[in-house]
Design a protein around this motif. Sequence first.
Motif, PDB file in Angstrom:
ATOM      1  N   SER A   1       0.796  -1.220   0.000  1.00  0.00           N
ATOM      2  CA  SER A   1       0.000   0.000   0.000  1.00  0.00           C
ATOM      3  C   SER A   1       0.833   1.277   0.000  1.00  0.00           C
ATOM      4  O   SER A   1       0.286   2.359  -0.151  1.00  0.00           O
ATOM      5  CB  SER A   1      -0.933   0.022   1.217  1.00  0.00           C
ATOM      6  OG  SER A   1      -0.187  -0.033   2.409  1.00  0.00           O
TER       7      SER A   1
ATOM      8  N   THR B   1       0.423   2.676  -4.300  1.00  0.00           N
ATOM      9  CA  THR B   1      -0.592   1.954  -3.532  1.00  0.00           C
ATOM     10  C   THR B   1      -1.221   0.909  -4.443  1.00  0.00           C
ATOM     11  O   THR B   1      -2.071   1.217  -5.275  1.00  0.00           O
ATOM     12  CB  THR B   1      -1.667   2.909  -2.985  1.00  0.00           C
ATOM     13  OG1 THR B   1      -1.060   3.849  -2.105  1.00  0.00           O
ATOM     14  CG2 THR B   1      -2.745   2.137  -2.240  1.00  0.00           C
TER      15      THR B   1
ATOM     16  N   LEU C   1      -3.390  -2.413  -4.809  1.00  0.00           N
ATOM     17  CA  LEU C   1      -4.432  -3.107  -4.055  1.00  0.00           C
ATOM     18  C   LEU C   1      -4.665  -4.535  -4.517  1.00  0.00           C
ATOM     19  O   LEU C   1      -5.169  -5.366  -3.770  1.00  0.00           O
ATOM     20  CB  LEU C   1      -5.741  -2.318  -4.154  1.00  0.00           C
ATOM     21  CG  LEU C   1      -5.667  -0.843  -3.737  1.00  0.00           C
ATOM     22  CD1 LEU C   1      -6.976  -0.136  -4.068  1.00  0.00           C
ATOM     23  CD2 LEU C   1      -5.351  -0.724  -2.263  1.00  0.00           C
TER      24      LEU C   1
ATOM     25  N   THR D   1      -4.373  -0.452  -8.779  1.00  0.00           N
ATOM     26  CA  THR D   1      -3.914   0.528  -7.809  1.00  0.00           C
ATOM     27  C   THR D   1      -5.065   1.445  -7.375  1.00  0.00           C
ATOM     28  O   THR D   1      -6.195   1.297  -7.826  1.00  0.00           O
ATOM     29  CB  THR D   1      -2.773   1.389  -8.391  1.00  0.00           C
ATOM     30  OG1 THR D   1      -3.324   2.381  -9.274  1.00  0.00           O
ATOM     31  CG2 THR D   1      -1.769   0.537  -9.146  1.00  0.00           C
ATOM     32  N   ASP D   2      -4.737   2.401  -6.526  1.00  0.00           N
ATOM     33  CA  ASP D   2      -5.745   3.388  -6.138  1.00  0.00           C
ATOM     34  C   ASP D   2      -5.835   4.507  -7.164  1.00  0.00           C
ATOM     35  O   ASP D   2      -6.544   5.501  -6.971  1.00  0.00           O
ATOM     36  CB  ASP D   2      -5.429   3.969  -4.759  1.00  0.00           C
ATOM     37  CG  ASP D   2      -4.159   4.804  -4.737  1.00  0.00           C
ATOM     38  OD1 ASP D   2      -3.339   4.687  -5.671  1.00  0.00           O
ATOM     39  OD2 ASP D   2      -3.987   5.578  -3.772  1.00  0.00           O
ATOM     40  N   TYR D   3      -5.124   4.318  -8.306  1.00  0.00           N
ATOM     41  CA  TYR D   3      -5.137   5.337  -9.344  1.00  0.00           C
ATOM     42  C   TYR D   3      -5.182   4.693 -10.735  1.00  0.00           C
ATOM     43  O   TYR D   3      -4.609   5.198 -11.683  1.00  0.00           O
ATOM     44  CB  TYR D   3      -3.910   6.235  -9.215  1.00  0.00           C
ATOM     45  CG  TYR D   3      -4.060   7.600  -9.849  1.00  0.00           C
ATOM     46  CD1 TYR D   3      -4.956   8.525  -9.341  1.00  0.00           C
ATOM     47  CD2 TYR D   3      -3.294   7.951 -10.957  1.00  0.00           C
ATOM     48  CE1 TYR D   3      -5.102   9.771  -9.931  1.00  0.00           C
ATOM     49  CE2 TYR D   3      -3.424   9.200 -11.544  1.00  0.00           C
ATOM     50  CZ  TYR D   3      -4.338  10.100 -11.036  1.00  0.00           C
ATOM     51  OH  TYR D   3      -4.476  11.340 -11.623  1.00  0.00           O
TER      52      TYR D   3
ATOM     53  N   SER E   1     -10.672   4.150 -11.036  1.00  0.00           N
ATOM     54  CA  SER E   1      -9.568   4.607 -10.180  1.00  0.00           C
ATOM     55  C   SER E   1      -9.148   3.501  -9.241  1.00  0.00           C
ATOM     56  O   SER E   1      -8.238   2.720  -9.543  1.00  0.00           O
ATOM     57  CB  SER E   1      -9.974   5.873  -9.426  1.00  0.00           C
ATOM     58  OG  SER E   1     -11.193   5.689  -8.743  1.00  0.00           O
ATOM     59  N   GLN E   2      -9.808   3.336  -8.107  1.00  0.00           N
ATOM     60  CA  GLN E   2      -9.408   2.320  -7.151  1.00  0.00           C
ATOM     61  C   GLN E   2      -9.829   0.930  -7.640  1.00  0.00           C
ATOM     62  O   GLN E   2     -11.004   0.670  -7.872  1.00  0.00           O
ATOM     63  CB  GLN E   2     -10.038   2.604  -5.791  1.00  0.00           C
ATOM     64  CG  GLN E   2      -9.545   3.895  -5.159  1.00  0.00           C
ATOM     65  CD  GLN E   2     -10.297   4.212  -3.889  1.00  0.00           C
ATOM     66  OE1 GLN E   2     -11.510   4.151  -3.836  1.00  0.00           O
ATOM     67  NE2 GLN E   2      -9.552   4.555  -2.847  1.00  0.00           N
TER      68      GLN E   2
ATOM     69  N   PHE F   1      -9.827  -2.782  -6.486  1.00  0.00           N
ATOM     70  CA  PHE F   1      -9.660  -3.612  -5.306  1.00  0.00           C
ATOM     71  C   PHE F   1      -9.407  -5.082  -5.633  1.00  0.00           C
ATOM     72  O   PHE F   1      -8.797  -5.808  -4.847  1.00  0.00           O
ATOM     73  CB  PHE F   1     -10.905  -3.515  -4.419  1.00  0.00           C
ATOM     74  CG  PHE F   1     -11.232  -2.126  -3.980  1.00  0.00           C
ATOM     75  CD1 PHE F   1     -10.430  -1.470  -3.059  1.00  0.00           C
ATOM     76  CD2 PHE F   1     -12.338  -1.457  -4.488  1.00  0.00           C
ATOM     77  CE1 PHE F   1     -10.730  -0.182  -2.647  1.00  0.00           C
ATOM     78  CE2 PHE F   1     -12.647  -0.175  -4.076  1.00  0.00           C
ATOM     79  CZ  PHE F   1     -11.841   0.474  -3.160  1.00  0.00           C
TER      80      PHE F   1
ATOM     81  N   THR G   1     -13.951  -2.281  -8.775  1.00  0.00           N
ATOM     82  CA  THR G   1     -13.474  -0.934  -8.516  1.00  0.00           C
ATOM     83  C   THR G   1     -14.421  -0.173  -7.589  1.00  0.00           C
ATOM     84  O   THR G   1     -15.484  -0.666  -7.214  1.00  0.00           O
ATOM     85  CB  THR G   1     -13.331  -0.137  -9.831  1.00  0.00           C
ATOM     86  OG1 THR G   1     -14.621   0.371 -10.234  1.00  0.00           O
ATOM     87  CG2 THR G   1     -12.760  -0.997 -10.948  1.00  0.00           C
ATOM     88  N   ASN G   2     -14.029   1.058  -7.270  1.00  0.00           N
ATOM     89  CA  ASN G   2     -14.881   1.909  -6.442  1.00  0.00           C
ATOM     90  C   ASN G   2     -16.082   2.439  -7.221  1.00  0.00           C
ATOM     91  O   ASN G   2     -16.974   3.062  -6.643  1.00  0.00           O
ATOM     92  CB  ASN G   2     -14.072   3.077  -5.887  1.00  0.00           C
ATOM     93  CG  ASN G   2     -13.509   3.975  -6.972  1.00  0.00           C
ATOM     94  OD1 ASN G   2     -13.111   3.498  -8.037  1.00  0.00           O
ATOM     95  ND2 ASN G   2     -13.456   5.270  -6.728  1.00  0.00           N
TER      96      ASN G   2
ATOM     97  N   THR H   1     -17.802  -1.828  -4.256  1.00  0.00           N
ATOM     98  CA  THR H   1     -16.563  -2.209  -3.575  1.00  0.00           C
ATOM     99  C   THR H   1     -16.508  -3.722  -3.473  1.00  0.00           C
ATOM    100  O   THR H   1     -17.053  -4.322  -2.551  1.00  0.00           O
ATOM    101  CB  THR H   1     -16.489  -1.587  -2.165  1.00  0.00           C
ATOM    102  OG1 THR H   1     -16.652  -0.174  -2.252  1.00  0.00           O
ATOM    103  CG2 THR H   1     -15.141  -1.889  -1.531  1.00  0.00           C
TER     104      THR H   1
END
Length: 342
Positions: A70, A95, A97, A111-113, A131-132, A134, A148-149, A176
Amino acid sequence: MILRQFNWILFLTLMFAFTFCNGQEKKDLPKGAKIITDGSSKLVKTHNTHSGNIHNSLQDRNGKLWFATSNDGVYRYDGKTFTNFTTKDELNSNTVLSILEDKNGDIWFGTDYGISRFDGKSISCIPSSVSQVFSMLEGKNGKLWFGTNRGVYCYDGIAFTSFLSTPNPYGLNLSTVNRMLEDKNGNIWFTTKMEGVCMYDGKSVISYKPNDETYFWGLLEDHSGNIWVGGRNKGVWRYDGRTFVNILQNGKFDSYLAFDIIQDKTGNIWFGTEAINPSQRKTEGGVWVYNGKNFKNFSKKDGLSHNAVFSILEDKVGNLWMGTRNTGLTRYDGKNFTSFSE
């Protein structure tokens, strides 16, 4: 004269050998990748922080181990040294994930991006609106799935498409998704933070909320085809195709969150856990093994790097690699725990 010629030939031979060996060692590294060779084969954290975690891990087809963190990007371990890949190597973010190897041998990083991919030579960004990321999954048909988010997306190699429209007849967002898998029958399973355990059979999506629980993380299909999921407060659940059965230790394990679940070569089920109560995380949690009858706990006192265990990987020779908070990495060979982080 003959001696001088011999010395010159020897010098050229040694220089060629040195250049060749170094070229071989680094030929599959992106520019700037950091090789960590401190003589002790340790995963060295590049940030002085206690907030980092090892979220996910895999062993690729060539036997190399990958660990997603992370704070520090991704580490690859070849059995001797760790190589660190970060944003300096074109990774979207440090980061990371989730991590996945596809059927072509490419390594994907969620990643978170956004999403990055390593083709064995360089890391590239995969353009998308997400973006994120998971969780990731490659289906048997080659389609890639991304949790993803912003919901679940599918990728056919050309374009990303949203798996569920909004609104949809199921009333689900899947915003999520912590874990995904495709079972032996071709069903896609999702564990979520708010919508329980969801299953897509190719036609419709079903949401399961055993005992009214909605928060799940760990996900496994065992050798018999049972689906295991890790709950937040009520232990773990096993689904046999008809009903969910709560598998309880009747002790502390039942109150922990099971982040990761694997089955080893001998059939034992392993759970990477963390105590829900923050005040208990330094002394409770750890990794648990279930032989079908009894649970056994291993914790920091046994040699784990930390009691919060987010990922477990069994390598090809049967060692278990456990990723924890504080970017901790521990190997268990069936007898002893060995720390691989500092």
